[in-house]
Design an enzyme around this catalytic site. Structure first.
Site, PDB file in Angstrom:
ATOM      1  N   ASP A  11       0.793  -1.243   0.000  1.00 15.45           N
ATOM      2  CA  ASP A  11       0.000   0.000   0.000  1.00 15.45           C
ATOM      3  C   ASP A  11       0.820   1.285   0.000  1.00 15.45           C
ATOM      4  O   ASP A  11       0.510   2.220   0.754  1.00 15.45           O
ATOM      5  CB  ASP A  11      -0.949   0.007   1.200  1.00 15.45           C
ATOM      6  CG  ASP A  11      -1.993  -1.099   1.143  1.00 15.45           C
ATOM      7  OD1 ASP A  11      -2.011  -1.858   0.159  1.00 15.45           O
ATOM      8  OD2 ASP A  11      -2.775  -1.211   2.107  1.00 15.45           O
ATOM      9  N   ASP A  49      -4.658  -0.705  -2.002  1.00 14.83           N
ATOM     10  CA  ASP A  49      -5.993  -0.504  -1.447  1.00 14.83           C
ATOM     11  C   ASP A  49      -6.875   0.060  -2.562  1.00 14.83           C
ATOM     12  O   ASP A  49      -6.501   1.042  -3.210  1.00 14.83           O
ATOM     13  CB  ASP A  49      -5.897   0.483  -0.277  1.00 14.83           C
ATOM     14  CG  ASP A  49      -6.710   0.055   0.918  1.00 14.83           C
ATOM     15  OD1 ASP A  49      -6.877  -1.148   1.136  1.00 14.83           O
ATOM     16  OD2 ASP A  49      -7.164   0.949   1.659  1.00 14.83           O
ATOM     17  N   HIS A  51     -10.816   0.706  -2.906  1.00 11.71           N
ATOM     18  CA  HIS A  51     -12.165   0.645  -2.352  1.00 11.71           C
ATOM     19  C   HIS A  51     -13.225   1.225  -3.288  1.00 11.71           C
ATOM     20  O   HIS A  51     -12.989   2.269  -3.915  1.00 11.71           O
ATOM     21  CB  HIS A  51     -12.230   1.448  -1.047  1.00 11.71           C
ATOM     22  CG  HIS A  51     -11.425   0.888   0.071  1.00 11.71           C
ATOM     23  ND1 HIS A  51     -11.588  -0.400   0.531  1.00 11.71           N
ATOM     24  CD2 HIS A  51     -10.454   1.436   0.846  1.00 11.71           C
ATOM     25  CE1 HIS A  51     -10.754  -0.617   1.544  1.00 11.71           C
ATOM     26  NE2 HIS A  51     -10.050   0.476   1.749  1.00 11.71           N
ATOM     27  N   HIS A  55     -17.699   1.863   0.514  1.00 14.08           N
ATOM     28  CA  HIS A  55     -17.140   0.738   1.260  1.00 14.08           C
ATOM     29  C   HIS A  55     -17.573   0.764   2.721  1.00 14.08           C
ATOM     30  O   HIS A  55     -17.650   1.822   3.350  1.00 14.08           O
ATOM     31  CB  HIS A  55     -15.611   0.741   1.162  1.00 14.08           C
ATOM     32  CG  HIS A  55     -15.012  -0.563   1.578  1.00 14.08           C
ATOM     33  ND1 HIS A  55     -14.531  -0.795   2.847  1.00 14.08           N
ATOM     34  CD2 HIS A  55     -14.840  -1.727   0.894  1.00 14.08           C
ATOM     35  CE1 HIS A  55     -14.083  -2.034   2.920  1.00 14.08           C
ATOM     36  NE2 HIS A  55     -14.262  -2.618   1.757  1.00 14.08           N
ATOM     37  N   HIS A  84     -11.001   6.853   1.618  1.00 15.79           N
ATOM     38  CA  HIS A  84      -9.629   6.849   1.110  1.00 15.79           C
ATOM     39  C   HIS A  84      -9.468   5.795   0.026  1.00 15.79           C
ATOM     40  O   HIS A  84     -10.215   4.814  -0.029  1.00 15.79           O
ATOM     41  CB  HIS A  84      -8.624   6.590   2.237  1.00 15.79           C
ATOM     42  CG  HIS A  84      -8.748   5.210   2.826  1.00 15.79           C
ATOM     43  ND1 HIS A  84      -9.723   4.877   3.751  1.00 15.79           N
ATOM     44  CD2 HIS A  84      -8.034   4.073   2.613  1.00 15.79           C
ATOM     45  CE1 HIS A  84      -9.594   3.598   4.073  1.00 15.79           C
ATOM     46  NE2 HIS A  84      -8.583   3.079   3.393  1.00 15.79           N
ATOM     47  N   LYS A 109      -6.853  -4.738  -2.769  1.00  8.44           N
ATOM     48  CA  LYS A 109      -7.514  -5.105  -1.517  1.00  8.44           C
ATOM     49  C   LYS A 109      -8.707  -4.189  -1.251  1.00  8.44           C
ATOM     50  O   LYS A 109      -8.729  -3.050  -1.671  1.00  8.44           O
ATOM     51  CB  LYS A 109      -6.538  -4.981  -0.336  1.00  8.44           C
ATOM     52  CG  LYS A 109      -5.262  -5.779  -0.483  1.00  8.44           C
ATOM     53  CD  LYS A 109      -4.429  -5.759   0.788  1.00  8.44           C
ATOM     54  CE  LYS A 109      -3.794  -4.431   1.104  1.00  8.44           C
ATOM     55  NZ  LYS A 109      -4.637  -3.469   1.842  1.00  8.44           N
ATOM     56  N   CYS A 154      -2.083  -3.071   7.632  1.00  6.31           N
ATOM     57  CA  CYS A 154      -1.949  -3.948   6.462  1.00  6.31           C
ATOM     58  C   CYS A 154      -0.626  -4.713   6.440  1.00  6.31           C
ATOM     59  O   CYS A 154      -0.582  -5.860   6.004  1.00  6.31           O
ATOM     60  CB  CYS A 154      -2.144  -3.142   5.187  1.00  6.31           C
ATOM     61  SG  CYS A 154      -3.823  -2.470   5.052  1.00  6.31           S
TER      62      CYS A 154
END
Length: 216
Positions: A11, A49, A51, A55, A84, A109, A154
């Site tokens: 990330d 990441d 999303h 989310h 984010h 992810k 993470c």
């Protein structure tokens, strides 16, 4: 370089670096070291990441809650975050200073709107896998070295899952940056140690990789 070890870069995105929507203080300062480390690895995997805007981990989806509150969801406790790393936005892009062109795989992810995902190996329901373990085993990987953001979320979840899946797992402490939310950093290191994760520094890498090569 060797083919039994992988560098897992977690990330390193605009959203988690200064100026991002979930910025971790000084997280951009580890990027040059991550680039240097990546040059020593033939196998590199990146996580991102990614999303949807609605989310379930976003505090905005819970009208009576604020960012960094916790709620109980179907799969357990969930920290709520500011919006984010929304798919396709600048916030979700890799940081422009990250320079790892030879990375072979990107694991995205948090794509499922109903389940958060800290670990590179499985989502927070602890059932839905990403396929990373199978990918690494198919390539004969035995050792996983983890760097990135954030140490206590993470990075830690990925490292613990890696160790539990049978990989010899190392977290390179000086190539990670943590949030430390209510003591979460110390708790994460304790949990990683309990899982058998090795905490090392970047300066230790050459010796470990050389030993790996010598025993090939």
């Amino acid at each position: 370089m060797n083919n039994k070890s992988v560098l897992l870069v977690v990330d390193v995105q605009n959203g988690f670096t200064p100026g991002g929507h979930l910025a971790v203080a000084a997280a951009d300062q580890i990027i040059p070291l991550i680039n240097q480390l990546a040059a020593q690895f033939q196998q590199v995997v990146l996580t991102q990441d990614w999303h949807p805007v609605d989310h379930i981990s976003f505090a905005k989806q819970h009208p009576d809650k604020q960012a960094y509150d916790s709620v109980q969801l179907d799969y357990g406790n969930q920290v709520l975050w500011p919006i984010h790393c929304v798919q396709g936005t600048h916030d979700a892009d890799f940081h422009p200073d990250l320079n790892i062109n030879h990375a072979q795989l990107i694991i995205r992810k948090g794509v499922n709107p109903h389940i958060d995902s800290y670990s590179a190996f499985q989502e927070a329901d602890r059932k839905t896998t990403t396929g990373l373990a199978g990918y690494l085993r198919e390539r004969g990987i035995q050792r996983v070295f983890v760097v990135g953001i954030a140490t206590d979320f993470c990075v830690a979840w990925s490292a613990i899952d890696s160790a539990n899946l049978g990989f010899e797992t190392y977290v390179i402490e000086d190539a990670c940056q943590g949030i430390d939310l209510n003591g979460s950093l110390a708790q994460a290191w304790q949990a990683m140690q309990h899982a058998g994760v090795h905490k090392i520094q970047a300066a230790d890498i050459a010796q470990i990789l050389n030993a790996d090569q010598n025993h090939a």
